[in-house]
Design a protein around this motif. Sequence first.
Motif, PDB file in Angstrom:
ATOM      1  N   HIS A 192       0.829  -1.218   0.000  1.00 14.29           N
ATOM      2  CA  HIS A 192       0.000   0.000   0.000  1.00 14.29           C
ATOM      3  C   HIS A 192       0.861   1.264   0.000  1.00 14.29           C
ATOM      4  O   HIS A 192       0.501   2.281  -0.604  1.00 14.29           O
ATOM      5  CB  HIS A 192      -0.945  -0.011   1.210  1.00 14.29           C
TER       6      HIS A 192
ATOM      7  N   LEU B  98       2.214   1.899  -3.508  1.00 19.93           N
ATOM      8  CA  LEU B  98       1.128   2.459  -4.320  1.00 19.93           C
ATOM      9  C   LEU B  98       0.959   3.953  -4.070  1.00 19.93           C
ATOM     10  O   LEU B  98       0.912   4.773  -4.999  1.00 19.93           O
ATOM     11  CB  LEU B  98      -0.178   1.714  -3.999  1.00 19.93           C
ATOM     12  N   GLU B  99       0.943   4.342  -2.791  1.00 18.39           N
ATOM     13  CA  GLU B  99       0.733   5.769  -2.461  1.00 18.39           C
ATOM     14  C   GLU B  99       1.941   6.615  -2.852  1.00 18.39           C
ATOM     15  O   GLU B  99       1.789   7.782  -3.246  1.00 18.39           O
ATOM     16  CB  GLU B  99       0.420   5.927  -0.976  1.00 18.39           C
TER      17      GLU B  99
ATOM     18  N   HIS C  60      -6.838  -1.368  -0.163  1.00 15.98           N
ATOM     19  CA  HIS C  60      -7.018  -0.372  -1.213  1.00 15.98           C
ATOM     20  C   HIS C  60      -8.421  -0.539  -1.837  1.00 15.98           C
ATOM     21  O   HIS C  60      -8.914  -1.661  -1.966  1.00 15.98           O
ATOM     22  CB  HIS C  60      -5.941  -0.558  -2.296  1.00 15.98           C
ATOM     23  N   LYS C  61      -9.033   0.551  -2.246  1.00 12.20           N
ATOM     24  CA  LYS C  61     -10.438   0.494  -2.702  1.00 12.20           C
ATOM     25  C   LYS C  61     -10.627  -0.413  -3.931  1.00 12.20           C
ATOM     26  O   LYS C  61     -11.713  -0.895  -4.193  1.00 12.20           O
ATOM     27  CB  LYS C  61     -10.966   1.901  -3.001  1.00 12.20           C
TER      28      LYS C  61
ATOM     29  N   VAL D  22      -4.614   2.584   3.996  1.00 15.14           N
ATOM     30  CA  VAL D  22      -4.316   3.630   3.002  1.00 15.14           C
ATOM     31  C   VAL D  22      -3.901   4.921   3.708  1.00 15.14           C
ATOM     32  O   VAL D  22      -2.956   5.603   3.303  1.00 15.14           O
ATOM     33  CB  VAL D  22      -5.512   3.848   2.058  1.00 15.14           C
TER      34      VAL D  22
ATOM     35  N   ASP E 191     -13.783  -1.669   2.666  1.00 14.73           N
ATOM     36  CA  ASP E 191     -12.620  -1.983   1.816  1.00 14.73           C
ATOM     37  C   ASP E 191     -12.030  -3.356   2.163  1.00 14.73           C
ATOM     38  O   ASP E 191     -11.560  -4.081   1.287  1.00 14.73           O
ATOM     39  CB  ASP E 191     -11.563  -0.881   1.937  1.00 14.73           C
TER      40      ASP E 191
END
Length: 346
Positions: A15, A18-19, A193-194, A246, A333
């Motif tokens: 995660h 990703l961010e 994550h969504k 997240v 989520d």
Amino acid sequence: MHILVTGAAGFIGSHTVLELIEANKGYTVFCVDNCSNAVADSNGNAICLNRVSQIVNKPIPFKNLDLCDGSALEPIFKEQKFDAVIHLSALKSVAESIAEPLEYYSNNILGCLNLVKMCLKYNVTNFVFSSSATVYGPPEELPITEKSQTGKGITNPYGQTKYMSEQIMMDVAKANPNWNLIILRYFNPVGAHKSGLIGEDPKGTPNNLMPYVSQVAVGKLEVLTIHGDTFDTIDGTGVRDFIHVVDLAKGHVQALERFKNPIETEIYNLGTGVGYSVKQMVEAFEKVTGRKIPTKIGEARKGDVASVFCDPKLAEEQLGWKAELGLEDMCRDLWNWQTKNPKGFM
Ligand code: WQD
């Protein structure tokens, strides 16, 4: 900035990668993980990072390596110039650490030592360390702040390795004033994550509450045992500071901003500042998913404390970071991930 992310194939790691990319702040990443706690594809790549690549539509540079193998680590420092390291890799099961203390001390401490040595040798001066609320031990007072006592009453080797790693790195930072250290103490990360493409994929039976709840809901497990209902809390069950993964990942992106100028060692609690009980979490999950979670009351786990939650004010003031996602987001989520991946990354 070019960032080395260790433990990138983990729940928090994937995660965070990703961010970092979605922040669009010019961060490039290089990911390493030994995949001891992650599922790899036939090419040895972590499936969760393949999924991150799918989400961001960019390749995710990855090398399967073990930080405890110093000879494997040095070549990447020779080949690439890193501007910062985000060190997430560690064994993290409280129960397993009690059964296998030597495995935990050698893996978590040696891995950290090897990495810090490489940073100093190759002049990588910015270091974010993934720590845990466990270092506070049983809280003397609530909410827990960054000035709360640490190191006393830690009930498991996992927590000790996080505390010892903090101490080691703070001493290194004192001896090397140009080495900038940020310690992030996580509370209880949950959710996904969504997209539902990445999420928490515990090996075997989950130790932690919410992965267990979601596996009961999807039929993998039969009943949730609530570990104790006679604590001095709102309903007798344990209270914790659950934070969406997240939000936690975004805290790492904000932490990197602090390296624009030299810093003294900085420590931040990453939590919401709100405690929810086990029963409240189960009720929230049932409401969001429409699934009934069968429960039974069991003994309290050794070392479990009644309530743990933080004051996240310092991170808000200094990092410009605040958890934005709430209980409903965490449950929605988590369920989206679980229903799309009933067998995890298999
Ligand atoms: C939360 C609450 C349990 C499972 C641990 C580590 C911490 C961090 C997060 C790594 C407690 C209750 C749980 C179950 C239950 N990990 N529970 N039935 O213990 O707060 O923290 O995980 O960094 O370092 O210490 O999290 O999710 O295990 O427990 O009733 O099947 O849920 O008693 O009150 P914990 P948890």
